[in-house]
Design an enzyme around this catalytic site. Sequence first.
Site, PDB file in Angstrom:
ATOM      1  N   HIS A 196       0.825  -1.198   0.000  1.00 24.35           N
ATOM      2  CA  HIS A 196       0.000   0.000   0.000  1.00 24.35           C
ATOM      3  C   HIS A 196       0.865   1.255   0.000  1.00 24.35           C
ATOM      4  O   HIS A 196       0.502   2.272  -0.593  1.00 24.35           O
ATOM      5  CB  HIS A 196      -0.911   0.009   1.229  1.00 24.35           C
ATOM      6  CG  HIS A 196      -2.151  -0.812   1.050  1.00 24.35           C
ATOM      7  ND1 HIS A 196      -2.998  -1.123   2.085  1.00 24.35           N
ATOM      8  CD2 HIS A 196      -2.700  -1.366  -0.052  1.00 24.35           C
ATOM      9  CE1 HIS A 196      -4.010  -1.838   1.632  1.00 24.35           C
ATOM     10  NE2 HIS A 196      -3.846  -1.999   0.340  1.00 24.35           N
ATOM     11  N   GLU A 440      -2.641 -17.024 -17.345  1.00 29.98           N
ATOM     12  CA  GLU A 440      -1.556 -16.821 -16.379  1.00 29.98           C
ATOM     13  C   GLU A 440      -0.643 -18.037 -16.277  1.00 29.98           C
ATOM     14  O   GLU A 440       0.430 -17.953 -15.694  1.00 29.98           O
ATOM     15  CB  GLU A 440      -2.151 -16.544 -14.996  1.00 29.98           C
ATOM     16  CG  GLU A 440      -3.155 -15.417 -14.963  1.00 29.98           C
ATOM     17  CD  GLU A 440      -3.944 -15.409 -13.675  1.00 29.98           C
ATOM     18  OE1 GLU A 440      -3.492 -14.747 -12.721  1.00 29.98           O
ATOM     19  OE2 GLU A 440      -5.001 -16.065 -13.620  1.00 29.98           O
ATOM     20  N   ASP A 464       1.687 -13.459 -12.863  1.00 23.39           N
ATOM     21  CA  ASP A 464       1.832 -14.893 -12.620  1.00 23.39           C
ATOM     22  C   ASP A 464       2.476 -15.603 -13.804  1.00 23.39           C
ATOM     23  O   ASP A 464       3.246 -16.547 -13.622  1.00 23.39           O
ATOM     24  CB  ASP A 464       0.470 -15.528 -12.321  1.00 23.39           C
ATOM     25  CG  ASP A 464       0.124 -15.470 -10.841  1.00 23.39           C
ATOM     26  OD1 ASP A 464       1.051 -15.306 -10.033  1.00 23.39           O
ATOM     27  OD2 ASP A 464      -1.060 -15.587 -10.498  1.00 23.39           O
ATOM     28  N   CYS A 511      -3.624  -7.396 -18.341  1.00 16.20           N
ATOM     29  CA  CYS A 511      -3.911  -6.676 -17.106  1.00 16.20           C
ATOM     30  C   CYS A 511      -2.795  -6.805 -16.075  1.00 16.20           C
ATOM     31  O   CYS A 511      -2.946  -6.339 -14.947  1.00 16.20           O
ATOM     32  CB  CYS A 511      -5.232  -7.159 -16.506  1.00 16.20           C
ATOM     33  SG  CYS A 511      -5.286  -8.932 -16.141  1.00 16.20           S
TER      34      CYS A 511
END
Length: 579
Positions: A196, A440, A464, A511
């Site tokens: 974060h 992925e 991934d 993405c």
Amino acid sequence: MTLALHGVGVSRGYAIGRTYVLYRDQPEVVEYAVPRRFLEGEIARFRDAVLEAKRQLRTIRDRIPENVSADITAFIDTHLLMLEDSTLTEATVELIGERQSNAEWALKTQRDRVVRVFDEMDDPYLRTRRDDVDHVVNRILRILLKSDDGPAPDGTDGRLEGRVLVADDLTPADTVLMQHHGIAAFVTEYGGPLSHTAILARNLGIPAVIGVRSARRYLSADETIIVDGVQGVVLSAGDDSVLDHYRHRRLRERRERTRLGRLREAPAITRDNVQIGLHANIELPEEVEQVLLAGATGVGLYRTEVLYLNRATPPSEEEQFETFLQVVEELDGRPLTIRTLDLGADKQMDGGRQSGPVATNPALGLRAIRLCLRELDLFRPQIRAILRISARGPVRMMIPMICTVNEMTQVRRLVREEKDALSREGLPFDENIPLGAMIEVPAAAIAAAMFTPYVDFLSIGTNDLIQYTLAIDRIDDEVGYLYDPLHPAVLKLVHEVISAGARSKVPVGMCGEMAGDPRFTRLLLGLGLREFSMHPSVLPEIKFIVRDSDIRHLRDLSQRILHCTSPDELAGLMVRIEH
């Protein structure tokens, strides 16, 4: 002589300033027995510390300017919610009573239990959420131990302005305070690019380099240094030529940022008139505001896992529907791609009991669609919520970690069953809601053509895909240097998925983080990618590159890069394609 320290640039930009070195390491906790007659007082001391932690965080939240994006406030709210979570607070109170131990030790023991669950998670993004647990617990511990909390108390106004903060790590609350006090940049010894704190630095536009080991040993207080958030380098000021070089870069970057800001409403169309979709990735409804400010054409990845964390039971269909509705309404007609649940089965949602033996390697175990197809009571309510929300706006359903055609056919059957059920109940939905798969797993990338008859779109999850292809954990500092989106095997897999989609006329997007990295935009355009989804903060820069690109001239260079095996030749070709 110029000293260069290397880390990970998590927030692009350049800064020059004098250092403010913060020494505030992990609180040291010792265990001692508390006589039974004093236990109520010990519990009261703990509860008072939790209340004080809440007060501090609310004070910090109140300092955030009104014109700052709402998602920044959401990070502070996340920590406040953790202070309300019984998994952390009430469980600690129980430990104080059961073990007759001091509050600090009981809290540390409970923290270790919760963190262990996050460490076992397979998703790198979710695994870094353990940092938030650490930050909240450390705040309470410092209050209990009566040590100074926070790098910038009220009395430091003006003293930190224009400084470069050097610390072991920073919490999101610290980062907001840094911006409030006009900090120029920060350098930390620890932390990950998905934390974060890193995300906040990008949102606030503060240049930051993290993972600079022993930074406080090599950088002294009040030393003038240069922070290069693009290359992930920290330099001692050195001679005037180095300073002049970075002053010029900083000026050029500020001019560029102003120019990019004017592109918000401009279409993402290449020089040769090819329309490119530029979407954003989100995980909280509050982040939609930033999506709109960045000028995104929609949301290409909405992570739903946050709805399931830190709770004893999964969210109901209605709760998910209401959450999705908030996002759809705020997007106001822009498309929303919802990724179904991507968690592992090696833990319960309350972070406590195990549902079975802990997986030796959770990333390769029962996770994502594998878990959902086994736990249909978990999966069906989410399918229904997504179907119902599709009646309110343009929505796509995306399935993570697809590996076999059989998985996709099972999903299609479940979706059909829930559509029939909703029809019987008289609840509206989009009969033609697009159903897609995330690519992925290397096996799925190699066999992408097998999936195209069963999907309406594909989206490449590079985070991934790269890890599985190169057999590395990208948040493991020891092997992080091997994480390479330009590895020939990775590029060939990406190209194979794009080509399979083109042959079958199935749209292909991306993405993963590679989609939001300006170094790879022109390469991906040349390879045929037409839809990118990324963090909103980098979208204006990607849009500028798209508008300044001619795909006809990129195809040949991209093919040469795709088949290049020489590192030196690859570096030269990348310089050419980037410019």
